[in-house]
Design an enzyme around this catalytic site. Structure first.
Site, PDB file in Angstrom:
ATOM      1  N   THR A  93      39.127  37.264  38.392  1.00 29.20           N
ATOM      2  CA  THR A  93      39.397  37.097  39.821  1.00 29.20           C
ATOM      3  C   THR A  93      38.190  37.643  40.570  1.00 29.20           C
ATOM      4  OG1 THR A  93      41.767  37.356  39.451  1.00 29.20           O
ATOM      5  CG2 THR A  93      40.988  37.594  41.706  1.00 29.20           C
ATOM      6  N   LYS A 169      43.244  31.078  43.368  1.00 26.64           N
ATOM      7  CA  LYS A 169      43.677  32.338  42.747  1.00 26.64           C
ATOM      8  C   LYS A 169      43.878  33.429  43.794  1.00 26.64           C
ATOM      9  CE  LYS A 169      44.284  35.591  39.617  1.00 26.64           C
ATOM     10  NZ  LYS A 169      45.582  35.763  38.956  1.00 26.64           N
ATOM     11  N   LYS A 238      41.598  45.492  45.160  1.00 27.08           N
ATOM     12  CA  LYS A 238      40.333  44.755  45.049  1.00 27.08           C
ATOM     13  C   LYS A 238      40.528  43.293  45.421  1.00 27.08           C
ATOM     14  CE  LYS A 238      39.331  42.786  41.416  1.00 27.08           C
ATOM     15  NZ  LYS A 238      39.439  41.400  40.838  1.00 27.08           N
TER      16      LYS A 238
END
Length: 290
Positions: A93, A169, A238
């Site tokens: 990711t 995503k 994050k």
């Protein structure tokens, strides 16, 4: 097929293991070499450098953040230093900006880049039931199809631009966390009014919200299974920062994103960095006085 795999955390180890079990010739590399041992024991080979893992037809990376991906790709002993010019499949990711940079760098070196992040927790990875979201050159995707089939139950091809997969995503992870937050709030409201959380969850997941996200995370919230973390809260933070970067560059207001980030920060501050991101449900409960 001769492939490499770089990054052996919970997800990476499970994915690489399924590739070995599917009969592929897998070479693995991890910054902490001890994590390669279980895979070597079932038939993988250990590389000394990322370049060594990138000597086959395809090399996967499954790493924690942009910085880790940059180190193993652009370093002196990185993927781009390999004379083999493998198809690089990034399952990490990462930011949209890094996906664009990787696309350009691989094209300049004569190689192909595919973004193929996945949806699913570690148990899904171990069972080969991930959903793979893949974008890139059609011919490169065709080469990777049997590899994706070995690790997932479905592959979604989402276009020729690799960054498309990363956008999807990030959108998906934002929506997962939003679902966790809304479910935690609803369960807490029910509990404070004398309704068992399990009763609410049974009604909701068998009527309006019968989806894997509500079922999986509802069960985690109900039983407070926040450790060991399937997806640690700092990684969730994050990802929300990556969503914020994409939103800022695209001029898309996302006011609820600020709420989710604040909840994750509170979760980490109160309960440490090793807890699952769904533990923001603990913060909701604590704030209610329960």
């Amino acid at each position: 097929m001769e492939i490499g795999f770089i990054g052996l955390g919970q997800m990476g180890s499970a994915i690489a293991g399924n590739l070995v079990k599917a009969g592929h010739d897998v070479t693995v590399w991890n910054r902490s070499a001890d994590k390669t041992r279980p895979l070597v024991e079932i038939g993988a080979r250990r590389a000394e450098t990322p370049t060594g893992a990138a000597a086959g037809k395809v090399v996967f990376t499954m790493l924690a953040n942009d910085q880790a991906v940059e180190r193993v790709v652009f370093g002196d002993d990185g993927v781009l230093a390999s004379a083999a010019r493998p198809i690089h499949v990034s399952m990490s990711t990462i930011s949209v900006a890094l996906a664009e940079r990787l696309t350009e760098a691989h094209a300049a070196s004569g190689g192909d880049f595919i973004s193929a992040p996945v949806f699913g927790r570690p148990s899904f990875a171990a069972a080969g039931k991930l959903a793979v979201v893949a974008a890139g050159d059609d011919k490169a995707l065709e080469v990777c199809e049997p590899l994706f089939a070995a690790i997932g139950q479905r592959t979604f091809k989402v276009g020729a631009a690799p960054k498309n997969a990363n956008v999807i995503k990030l959108c998906g992870n934002f929506m997962i966390l939003a679902a966790i937050e809304s479910l935690a709030e609803a369960m807490t409201l029910a509990a404070k009014n004398g309704v068992e959380k399990a009763t609410l969850l049974d009604v909701l997941t068998n009527t309006l919200f019968g989806s894997p996200i509500y079922q999986t995370y509802g069960d985690i919230l109900l039983h407070e299974r926040f450790e060991p973390a399937g997806f640690a809260a700092p990684l969730g933070l994050k990802d929300m920062n990556l969503v914020d970067s994409a939103a800022l560059s695209s001029r898309v207001p996302m006011p609820f994103l600020g709420v989710l980030r604040a909840q994750l920060l509170a979760t980490i501050a109160r309960h440490g960095e090793d807890i699952d991101w769904s533990a923001l449900g603990k913060v909701v409960t604590e704030n209610s006085g329960l």
